[in-house]
Design a protein around this motif. Structure first.
Motif, PDB file in Angstrom:
ATOM      1  N   GLN A   6      34.073  -3.044 -62.535  1.00 14.14           N
ATOM      2  CA  GLN A   6      33.966  -1.686 -63.079  1.00 14.14           C
ATOM      3  C   GLN A   6      35.331  -1.001 -63.057  1.00 14.14           C
ATOM      4  O   GLN A   6      35.695  -0.310 -64.005  1.00 14.14           O
ATOM      5  N   TYR A   9      37.283  -2.352 -65.867  1.00 16.37           N
ATOM      6  CA  TYR A   9      36.719  -1.884 -67.128  1.00 16.37           C
ATOM      7  C   TYR A   9      37.218  -0.469 -67.439  1.00 16.37           C
ATOM      8  O   TYR A   9      37.533  -0.145 -68.574  1.00 16.37           O
ATOM      9  N   LYS A 122      36.699  -5.475 -70.881  1.00 21.50           N
ATOM     10  CA  LYS A 122      36.381  -4.346 -71.752  1.00 21.50           C
ATOM     11  C   LYS A 122      35.579  -4.794 -72.978  1.00 21.50           C
ATOM     12  O   LYS A 122      34.615  -4.130 -73.368  1.00 21.50           O
ATOM     13  N   LYS A 125      31.953  -5.878 -71.787  1.00 20.97           N
ATOM     14  CA  LYS A 125      31.153  -4.696 -71.430  1.00 20.97           C
ATOM     15  C   LYS A 125      30.768  -3.907 -72.681  1.00 20.97           C
ATOM     16  O   LYS A 125      29.644  -3.423 -72.777  1.00 20.97           O
ATOM     17  N   SER A 129      26.959  -3.279 -73.944  1.00 23.76           N
ATOM     18  CA  SER A 129      26.412  -1.923 -74.071  1.00 23.76           C
ATOM     19  C   SER A 129      25.933  -1.634 -75.491  1.00 23.76           C
ATOM     20  O   SER A 129      25.159  -0.720 -75.712  1.00 23.76           O
TER      21      SER A 129
END
Length: 131
Positions: A6, A9, A122, A125, A129
């Motif tokens: 995280q 990211y 990145k 993720k 999403s």
């Protein structure tokens, strides 16, 4: 591990560049390490003096909780600069560039791999999403 993913990211370019500075430093220390305690003690001393000055220059005077990572960086940077300069003294460096091409290539490759890792996180993720 989830927190680290995280962190990477959410990392911004300025912090990623600082990580590349650290990667470059570690690579040069690998090639030019000197076990002389004097180098490392001097670097710690310089770090204490300059780091404290930097910390005082950025403090707002509030007694609130400080940013521990920022404080760590404010002390780490003078340590790295002073030990780096001691290690490369007389080695033919131009600013921070090694006279040996393979050392520069390895340092740059490590930074590129790190930045690619961040970009990969990145992208993955973002893709997850969107689904």
């Amino acid at each position: 591990m989830k927190g680290l993913i995280q962190y990477f990211y959410e990392i911004k370019i300025d912090k990623a560049i600082l990580w590349c500075y650290l990667i470059w430093y570690i690579a040069i220390v690998y090639f030019y390490f000197d076990p002389s305690i004097k180098i490392w003690l001097n670097s710690i001393g310089i770090s204490a003096v300059i780091g404290t000055g930097l910390l005082l220059s950025v403090s707002s005077g509030n007694s609130g909780e400080s940013d521990r990572w920022q404080t760590f960086r404010l002390y780490l940077m003078p340590f790295c600069v002073s030990s780096f300069s001691a290690l490369i003294k007389g080695q033919g460096f131009v600013v921070f560039i090694s006279p040996k091409l393979q050392e520069n290539l390895l340092s740059a490759l490590c930074c590129i791999l790190f930045l690619s890792f961040i970009l990969g996180i990145k992208l993955i993720k973002a893709k997850l999403s969107n689904h």
